[in-house]
Enzyme design. Structure first.
Site, PDB file in Angstrom:
ATOM      1  N   THR A   1       0.818  -1.214   0.000  1.00 23.26           N
ATOM      2  CA  THR A   1       0.000   0.000   0.000  1.00 23.26           C
ATOM      3  C   THR A   1       0.852   1.264   0.000  1.00 23.26           C
ATOM      4  O   THR A   1       0.427   2.300  -0.531  1.00 23.26           O
ATOM      5  CB  THR A   1      -0.959   0.010   1.203  1.00 23.26           C
ATOM      6  OG1 THR A   1      -0.234  -0.295   2.394  1.00 23.26           O
ATOM      7  CG2 THR A   1      -2.049  -1.022   1.022  1.00 23.26           C
ATOM      8  N   THR A   2       2.067   1.216   0.544  1.00 20.83           N
ATOM      9  CA  THR A   2       2.966   2.374   0.512  1.00 20.83           C
ATOM     10  C   THR A   2       3.390   2.716  -0.906  1.00 20.83           C
ATOM     11  O   THR A   2       3.787   3.845  -1.197  1.00 20.83           O
ATOM     12  CB  THR A   2       4.201   2.100   1.404  1.00 20.83           C
ATOM     13  OG1 THR A   2       3.751   1.911   2.746  1.00 20.83           O
ATOM     14  CG2 THR A   2       5.189   3.241   1.384  1.00 20.83           C
TER      15      THR A   2
ATOM     16  N   TYR B   1     -12.887  -1.097   3.733  1.00 15.78           N
ATOM     17  CA  TYR B   1     -14.153  -0.406   3.428  1.00 15.78           C
ATOM     18  C   TYR B   1     -15.384  -1.286   3.640  1.00 15.78           C
ATOM     19  O   TYR B   1     -16.342  -0.870   4.282  1.00 15.78           O
ATOM     20  CB  TYR B   1     -14.178   0.186   2.008  1.00 15.78           C
ATOM     21  CG  TYR B   1     -15.359   1.104   1.789  1.00 15.78           C
ATOM     22  CD1 TYR B   1     -15.352   2.402   2.281  1.00 15.78           C
ATOM     23  CD2 TYR B   1     -16.503   0.659   1.141  1.00 15.78           C
ATOM     24  CE1 TYR B   1     -16.445   3.229   2.119  1.00 15.78           C
ATOM     25  CE2 TYR B   1     -17.602   1.474   0.986  1.00 15.78           C
ATOM     26  CZ  TYR B   1     -17.578   2.763   1.475  1.00 15.78           C
ATOM     27  OH  TYR B   1     -18.665   3.575   1.320  1.00 15.78           O
TER      28      TYR B   1
ATOM     29  N   TYR C   1      -2.175  -9.410   6.321  1.00 17.98           N
ATOM     30  CA  TYR C   1      -1.814  -8.031   6.670  1.00 17.98           C
ATOM     31  C   TYR C   1      -2.974  -7.393   7.421  1.00 17.98           C
ATOM     32  O   TYR C   1      -4.045  -7.198   6.862  1.00 17.98           O
ATOM     33  CB  TYR C   1      -1.474  -7.254   5.394  1.00 17.98           C
ATOM     34  CG  TYR C   1      -1.049  -5.816   5.582  1.00 17.98           C
ATOM     35  CD1 TYR C   1      -0.699  -5.295   6.831  1.00 17.98           C
ATOM     36  CD2 TYR C   1      -0.987  -4.961   4.486  1.00 17.98           C
ATOM     37  CE1 TYR C   1      -0.306  -3.977   6.984  1.00 17.98           C
ATOM     38  CE2 TYR C   1      -0.587  -3.642   4.623  1.00 17.98           C
ATOM     39  CZ  TYR C   1      -0.253  -3.153   5.878  1.00 17.98           C
ATOM     40  OH  TYR C   1       0.134  -1.836   6.018  1.00 17.98           O
TER      41      TYR C   1
ATOM     42  N   ARG D   1      -6.503   1.547   8.545  1.00 15.85           N
ATOM     43  CA  ARG D   1      -6.810   1.803   7.136  1.00 15.85           C
ATOM     44  C   ARG D   1      -7.997   0.977   6.635  1.00 15.85           C
ATOM     45  O   ARG D   1      -8.715   1.418   5.742  1.00 15.85           O
ATOM     46  CB  ARG D   1      -5.586   1.509   6.258  1.00 15.85           C
ATOM     47  CG  ARG D   1      -4.494   2.568   6.376  1.00 15.85           C
ATOM     48  CD  ARG D   1      -3.317   2.247   5.470  1.00 15.85           C
ATOM     49  NE  ARG D   1      -2.334   3.306   5.508  1.00 15.85           N
ATOM     50  CZ  ARG D   1      -2.278   4.328   4.656  1.00 15.85           C
ATOM     51  NH1 ARG D   1      -3.180   4.435   3.696  1.00 15.85           N
ATOM     52  NH2 ARG D   1      -1.335   5.248   4.754  1.00 15.85           N
TER      53      ARG D   1
ATOM     54  N   LYS E   1       1.586  -9.704   8.917  1.00 17.46           N
ATOM     55  CA  LYS E   1       2.124  -8.361   9.133  1.00 17.46           C
ATOM     56  C   LYS E   1       1.130  -7.661  10.044  1.00 17.46           C
ATOM     57  O   LYS E   1       0.015  -7.310   9.624  1.00 17.46           O
ATOM     58  CB  LYS E   1       2.289  -7.612   7.816  1.00 17.46           C
ATOM     59  CG  LYS E   1       2.804  -6.183   7.985  1.00 17.46           C
ATOM     60  CD  LYS E   1       2.842  -5.430   6.660  1.00 17.46           C
ATOM     61  CE  LYS E   1       3.276  -3.977   6.880  1.00 17.46           C
ATOM     62  NZ  LYS E   1       3.198  -3.178   5.619  1.00 17.46           N
TER      63      LYS E   1
ATOM     64  N   ILE F   1       8.040  -5.275   8.314  1.00  9.49           N
ATOM     65  CA  ILE F   1       7.908  -4.701   6.973  1.00  9.49           C
ATOM     66  C   ILE F   1       7.703  -3.220   7.205  1.00  9.49           C
ATOM     67  O   ILE F   1       6.670  -2.792   7.727  1.00  9.49           O
ATOM     68  CB  ILE F   1       6.758  -5.329   6.175  1.00  9.49           C
ATOM     69  CG1 ILE F   1       7.077  -6.801   5.881  1.00  9.49           C
ATOM     70  CG2 ILE F   1       6.533  -4.569   4.869  1.00  9.49           C
ATOM     71  CD1 ILE F   1       5.968  -7.561   5.195  1.00  9.49           C
TER      72      ILE F   1
END
Length: 291
Positions: free
Chosen positions: A46-47, A109, A135, A140, A164, A206
């Protein structure tokens, strides 16, 4: 899966002023990690702003990183989303031969129940030819990936090998470490508590800040794995302020501001993100100059 021990970094995608992908910056970024002791690279996490990349750009970014890396470090690919069928289809139709594992974010979402999260990752596990890293990043996604669900998946599917964990909750991380199968790995997804998680039994991180300060951050995690607590703590407290700064506005705007100061890549991001404010860039510049 010893490839996942130590420091992995979630690479940004550099952009030019005209919003095109900066492939020269990406090449510098990859070499900067390799030259400074990072253990593995995460591609299109996502980064890396994959939500704003076209399918063609994603393939170009992957190809560039694979070429520049040239087999020097293990690569992990980010494939996730909130449409299970699309995620499964991407896994089945992608060339994954250059990668050692898939990192897949919990659905965002939609806010599924824990059973929905379980069924989502069951489908991913059954489709994946590679080991899968779960993850959890509830800040988020809007839904916590609860330890009981993580542990259920870890016990039920051999190719689900790690999580993660980025809830920022040390107690939750410790509950997972306490009750996990022996070969299941807990990887920090929160830079600020990565060292405490390693000391509690995690295998590494990570990281976002790791790509800006790869030498010291990687050394800190290795000291933690070696239980050299004094040396690890020295680096933890040296680095800490930068972690606050890079997440002060949004990720990856903050880390790109730091990489911009280091002349690795520019600080450009794609909308709806905006570049770090002048005030934040100044704070980051001052930190780097005095580091």
């Amino acid at each position: 899966m010893k490839e996942l021990f130590g420091t992995g970094v979630a690479l940004v995608t550099p952009f030019n002023e005209d919003n095109t992908v900066d492939f020269q910056g990406l090449e510098r970024l990859v070499n900067f990690q390799i030259d400074n002791g990072v253990n593995y690279l995460v591609v299109l996490g996502t980064t890396g702003e994959p939500a704003t990349l076209t399918a063609e750009e994603k393939e170009q970014v992957k190809a560039t990183i694979i070429k520049v890396n040239n087999g020097r470090l293990p690569l992990v690919i980010g494939i996730g989303g909130n449409n299970t069928m699309n995620v499964v289809n991407e896994i089945k139709t992608s060339d994954l031969s250059a990668f050692c594992a898939i990192l897949s974010v919990s659905p965002y979402y939609n806010k599924p129940t824990q059973e929905g999260i379980y069924q989502h990752f069951k489908a991913i596990s059954e489709a994946s030819p590679l080991p899968v890293i779960l993850y959890n990043v509830p800040g988020r996604t809007g839904r916590n990936f609860e330890p009981k669900t993580i542990l259920r998946l870890a016990n039920d599917f051999e190719n689900i090998v790690a999580v993660k964990e980025a809830a920022g909750d040390m107690l939750q991380a410790m509950r997972i470490i306490q009750n996990k199968p022996a070969d299941f790995m807990v990887i920090s997804g929160d830079d600020m508590i990565a060292l405490p998680m390693v000391l509690a039994g995690g295998v590494g991180v990570i990281s976002v800040i790791g790509q800006g300060l790869p030498k010291d951050f990687s050394a800190m995690i290795q000291y933690g794995l070696d239980k050299n607590i004094d040396e690890a703590n020295k680096l933890q407290y040296k680095i800490m302020d930068s972690i606050d700064y890079i997440f002060e506005e949004c990720n990856p705007s903050g880390i790109k501001a730091l990489l911009n100061k280091l002349n690795v890549c520019k600080n450009n991001v794609r909308l709806p993100l905006v570049a770090a404010s002048f005030e934040l860039q100044q704070k980051i510049d001052n930190f780097v100059e005095n580091y």
